[in-house]
Design a protein around this motif. Structure first.
Motif: not given
Length: 224
Positions: A37, A85, A93, A97, A106, A109-110, A113, A200-201, A203-204
């Motif tokens: 990020p 971030g 990163y 996880e 994370k 941060y999500f 954001c 972020m969403w 990648h998760r």
């Protein structure tokens, strides 16, 4: 018969080796600034600082301006999000996880954001309203203050008094320009926050790993 079994066993071994291969390492020559990020956090820091500076410049025009008219709080919040971030970038990163600390950072941060996106939209709404309002003002000097109305001919029209303003042109000109600048900056800020939350969403929930864990000291996974 023996050759057929040998050929099938060779194919199975090749498939197993291919399945156990780990993903190729990232190119060492890849632009580090473009990695998530870091780039998003730097943009958030620059935009947050710009929003804060413009807000304090607006407050310098008149101390009677309200908090919703000088959204320095929105810029400060985004600076805090950008710092988080940068911390996330410094702890290596990974989409999946690898530690509880990374998961917590994370998640924060999500959430921040998303909050930054909502706050930016609110600032855009406030600044848009005040921009259209100040553009229609008819102002008169009253000592060291500037008294403005939307309609000079209406005796019961609402009046807006700006204290410490020696020239009413500052209200109808400079302050209006600052409101327009806040709209542009917070629009960019909202876009950057939305991109950060989306990545972020993604990648998760859109990166999956499957395969066999081999070895006692290292793990190799196949990315599918």
């Amino acid at each position: 018969m023996g050759q057929g079994q040998k050929g099938s066993s060779d194919k199975e071994e090749k498939k197993k080796k291919k399945r156990d291969e780990s993903p190729a390492p990232e190119d060492s020559h890849k632009c580090r600034v473009c990695r998530f990020p870091l780039l998003v956090a730097l943009l958030q820091l620059l935009l947050g600082a710009a929003v804060t500076v413009v807000a304090f410049l607006m407050l310098a025009i008149s101390p009677s301006l309200m908090a919703r008219e000088t959204p320095h709080w929105a810029g400060i919040i985004l600076c805090l999000v950008s710092i988080l971030g940068l911390i996330l970038y410094c702890i290596n990163y990974h989409p999946d996880e690898r530690s509880s600390i990374q998961f917590i950072v994370k998640l924060l941060y999500f959430v921040l954001c998303t909050i930054g996106l909502v706050i930016s939209v609110l600032v855009i709404a406030f600044s848009g309203h005040h921009y259209s309002q100040t553009g229609s003002f008819r102002c008169q000097q009253a000592g060291e203050d500037c008294v403005c109305r939307l309609d000079q001919e209406d005796p019961i029209a609402r009046t807006f008094t700006y204290e410490g303003v020696s020239d009413c042109e500052v209200i109808t000109g400079t302050l209006t320009l600052y409101f327009l600048l806040q709209i542009v900056l917070n629009l960019l800020q909202a876009v950057v926050c939305a991109i950060g939350a989306f990545i972020m969403w993604k990648h998760r929930y859109q990166v999956f790993f499957a395969g066999l864990q081999i070895g006692s000291s290292s793990s190799q996974w196949q990315n599918v």
